[in-house]
Design a protein around this motif. Sequence first.
Motif, mmCIF file in Angstrom:
data_model
loop_
_atom_site.group_PDB
_atom_site.id
_atom_site.type_symbol
_atom_site.label_atom_id
_atom_site.label_comp_id
_atom_site.label_asym_id
_atom_site.label_seq_id
_atom_site.Cartn_x
_atom_site.Cartn_y
_atom_site.Cartn_z
ATOM 1 N N ARG A 67 0.855 -1.186 0.000
ATOM 2 C CA ARG A 67 0.000 0.000 0.000
ATOM 3 C C ARG A 67 0.887 1.230 0.000
ATOM 4 N NH1 ARG A 67 -2.222 0.626 6.162
ATOM 5 N NH2 ARG A 67 -0.184 0.361 7.082
ATOM 6 N N THR A 68 0.366 2.282 -0.557
ATOM 7 C CA THR A 68 1.116 3.525 -0.650
ATOM 8 C C THR A 68 0.488 4.554 0.280
ATOM 9 O OG1 THR A 68 1.595 3.017 -2.953
ATOM 10 C CG2 THR A 68 1.984 5.268 -2.255
ATOM 11 N N SER A 69 1.328 5.195 1.039
ATOM 12 C CA SER A 69 0.868 6.256 1.937
ATOM 13 C C SER A 69 1.791 7.451 1.763
ATOM 14 C CB SER A 69 0.872 5.765 3.387
ATOM 15 O OG SER A 69 2.199 5.567 3.832
ATOM 16 N N ASP A 70 1.616 8.448 2.621
ATOM 17 C CA ASP A 70 2.476 9.623 2.535
ATOM 18 C C ASP A 70 3.927 9.295 2.888
ATOM 19 O OD1 ASP A 70 1.799 9.125 5.152
ATOM 20 O OD2 ASP A 70 1.587 11.232 5.716
ATOM 21 N N ARG A 71 4.147 8.133 3.493
ATOM 22 C CA ARG A 71 5.517 7.699 3.819
ATOM 23 C C ARG A 71 6.124 6.834 2.724
ATOM 24 N NH1 ARG A 71 5.209 5.090 9.589
ATOM 25 N NH2 ARG A 71 3.148 4.475 8.884
ATOM 26 N N GLY A 72 5.409 6.606 1.638
ATOM 27 C CA GLY A 72 5.903 5.779 0.542
ATOM 28 C C GLY A 72 5.191 4.436 0.499
ATOM 29 N N ALA A 73 5.729 3.512 -0.283
ATOM 30 C CA ALA A 73 5.144 2.174 -0.413
ATOM 31 C C ALA A 73 5.571 1.313 0.773
ATOM 32 C CB ALA A 73 5.586 1.524 -1.713
ATOM 33 N N GLU A 74 4.622 0.547 1.264
ATOM 34 C CA GLU A 74 4.886 -0.319 2.413
ATOM 35 C C GLU A 74 4.331 -1.709 2.139
ATOM 36 O OE1 GLU A 74 3.163 -0.529 6.882
ATOM 37 O OE2 GLU A 74 4.008 1.401 6.278
ATOM 38 N N ALA A 75 5.158 -2.720 2.298
ATOM 39 C CA ALA A 75 4.737 -4.107 2.085
ATOM 40 C C ALA A 75 4.291 -4.703 3.414
ATOM 41 C CB ALA A 75 5.884 -4.931 1.517
ATOM 42 N N SER A 76 3.265 -5.543 3.359
ATOM 43 C CA SER A 76 2.824 -6.268 4.541
ATOM 44 C C SER A 76 2.224 -7.594 4.102
ATOM 45 C CB SER A 76 1.811 -5.454 5.355
ATOM 46 O OG SER A 76 0.656 -5.208 4.604
ATOM 47 N N CYS A 77 2.072 -8.492 5.054
ATOM 48 C CA CYS A 77 1.446 -9.788 4.812
ATOM 49 C C CYS A 77 0.061 -9.771 5.448
ATOM 50 C CB CYS A 77 2.280 -10.909 5.424
ATOM 51 S SG CYS A 77 3.932 -11.057 4.714
ATOM 52 N N VAL A 78 -0.949 -10.154 4.690
ATOM 53 C CA VAL A 78 -2.323 -10.197 5.180
ATOM 54 C C VAL A 78 -2.797 -11.634 5.100
ATOM 55 C CG1 VAL A 78 -4.689 -9.370 4.823
ATOM 56 C CG2 VAL A 78 -2.758 -7.852 4.381
ATOM 57 N N SER A 79 -3.446 -12.103 6.177
ATOM 58 C CA SER A 79 -3.929 -13.485 6.179
ATOM 59 C C SER A 79 -4.943 -13.684 5.060
ATOM 60 C CB SER A 79 -4.535 -13.838 7.542
ATOM 61 O OG SER A 79 -5.626 -12.997 7.849
ATOM 62 N N THR A 80 -4.966 -14.881 4.498
ATOM 63 C CA THR A 80 -5.876 -15.172 3.389
ATOM 64 C C THR A 80 -7.292 -15.481 3.882
ATOM 65 O OG1 THR A 80 -5.131 -17.469 3.397
ATOM 66 C CG2 THR A 80 -4.053 -15.964 1.840
ATOM 67 N N THR A 81 -7.431 -15.801 5.161
ATOM 68 C CA THR A 81 -8.732 -16.020 5.786
ATOM 69 C C THR A 81 -8.749 -15.287 7.121
ATOM 70 O OG1 THR A 81 -7.988 -18.044 6.881
ATOM 71 C CG2 THR A 81 -9.041 -18.308 4.722
ATOM 72 N N PRO A 82 -9.946 -14.929 7.615
ATOM 73 C CA PRO A 82 -9.998 -14.263 8.923
ATOM 74 C C PRO A 82 -9.456 -15.175 10.028
ATOM 75 C CG PRO A 82 -12.098 -14.062 7.763
ATOM 76 C CD PRO A 82 -11.258 -15.042 6.993
ATOM 77 N N GLN A 83 -8.738 -14.586 10.963
ATOM 78 C CA GLN A 83 -8.150 -15.318 12.083
ATOM 79 C C GLN A 83 -8.873 -14.936 13.374
ATOM 80 O OE1 GLN A 83 -5.354 -17.452 11.406
ATOM 81 N NE2 GLN A 83 -6.037 -16.941 9.346
ATOM 82 N N THR A 84 -8.941 -15.855 14.320
ATOM 83 C CA THR A 84 -9.558 -15.565 15.610
ATOM 84 C C THR A 84 -8.660 -14.620 16.393
ATOM 85 O OG1 THR A 84 -10.611 -17.731 15.625
ATOM 86 C CG2 THR A 84 -10.431 -16.589 17.752
ATOM 87 N N VAL A 85 -9.270 -13.553 16.932
ATOM 88 C CA VAL A 85 -8.552 -12.560 17.740
ATOM 89 C C VAL A 85 -9.313 -12.373 19.043
ATOM 90 C CG1 VAL A 85 -7.508 -11.381 15.755
ATOM 91 C CG2 VAL A 85 -9.743 -10.643 16.592
ATOM 92 N N ALA A 86 -8.782 -11.549 19.930
ATOM 93 C CA ALA A 86 -9.419 -11.307 21.233
ATOM 94 C C ALA A 86 -10.815 -10.723 21.041
ATOM 95 C CB ALA A 86 -8.561 -10.363 22.060
ATOM 96 N N ASN A 87 -11.776 -11.187 21.856
ATOM 97 C CA ASN A 87 -13.157 -10.699 21.776
ATOM 98 C C ASN A 87 -13.233 -9.192 21.948
ATOM 99 O OD1 ASN A 87 -14.092 -13.262 21.314
ATOM 100 N ND2 ASN A 87 -14.807 -13.599 23.413
ATOM 101 N N SER A 88 -12.312 -8.625 22.702
ATOM 102 C CA SER A 88 -12.338 -7.179 22.946
ATOM 103 C C SER A 88 -12.191 -6.383 21.652
ATOM 104 C CB SER A 88 -11.238 -6.792 23.936
ATOM 105 O OG SER A 88 -9.970 -7.133 23.405
ATOM 106 N N GLU A 89 -11.588 -6.975 20.621
ATOM 107 C CA GLU A 89 -11.451 -6.271 19.348
ATOM 108 C C GLU A 89 -12.798 -6.059 18.661
ATOM 109 O OE1 GLU A 89 -8.342 -7.083 16.590
ATOM 110 O OE2 GLU A 89 -7.090 -8.042 18.124
ATOM 111 N N CYS A 90 -13.758 -6.951 18.915
ATOM 112 C CA CYS A 90 -15.079 -6.815 18.302
ATOM 113 C C CYS A 90 -16.031 -5.988 19.167
ATOM 114 C CB CYS A 90 -15.713 -8.195 18.072
ATOM 115 S SG CYS A 90 -14.969 -9.104 16.701
ATOM 116 N N ASP A 91 -15.663 -5.696 20.410
ATOM 117 C CA ASP A 91 -16.566 -5.018 21.347
ATOM 118 C C ASP A 91 -16.572 -3.502 21.221
ATOM 119 O OD1 ASP A 91 -17.421 -7.421 22.368
ATOM 120 O OD2 ASP A 91 -15.985 -7.419 24.024
ATOM 121 N N TYR A 92 -15.568 -2.914 20.596
ATOM 122 C CA TYR A 92 -15.563 -1.450 20.466
ATOM 123 C C TYR A 92 -16.070 -1.042 19.089
ATOM 124 C CZ TYR A 92 -11.121 -2.039 18.008
ATOM 125 O OH TYR A 92 -10.146 -2.408 17.135
#
Length: 173
Positions: free
Chosen positions: A97-122
Amino acid sequence: MKNLLIRTFLSTIGASSAYLVSDGIARADDWGCEVILCLSNPGGATQYAPCRPPIQRLWRELARGHGLPTCNGVGFSASRPRYEPYACGEGFRLTTRTSDRGAEASCVSTTPQTVANSECDYDQDGGPLSPRWYHLGGQRQCRRYVTRRPSVRSKPHHVDLTIDGIGTQRVWY
């Protein structure tokens, strides 16, 4: 001496390279044929000592922007050299992705992963990477696409090589 080394090499890697042999004599008259023989080794291009000098020369030539050498009588094709400095683990895909800081590479999971319930509560922004509640196996789980930093490849250059229709293999250097 060179043909003896190549015949010995062929006998050690087996039938996968038999298509390069005619009447028991390898077509290794030049550097290009040596390269093809060595690259066709399932154990790796530099597994055997006779292959190390021609393959090291190949890496130098590719690094200078030159293509693969040719070998008369052997059908092969190769892609242009490519550069991929980053890699993601299994279950992840590389994104940029490109932002004001330039291009940045990252790895994104191919399927949703289970995370802490608190992430869905806000309160969520509802974007594609936002956490969501899923019902899986009778249970409610908070899941989202996870991002990670990519690893840096030790050999970031590659060519895709096809030899006599055997298939395509990616050779990293």
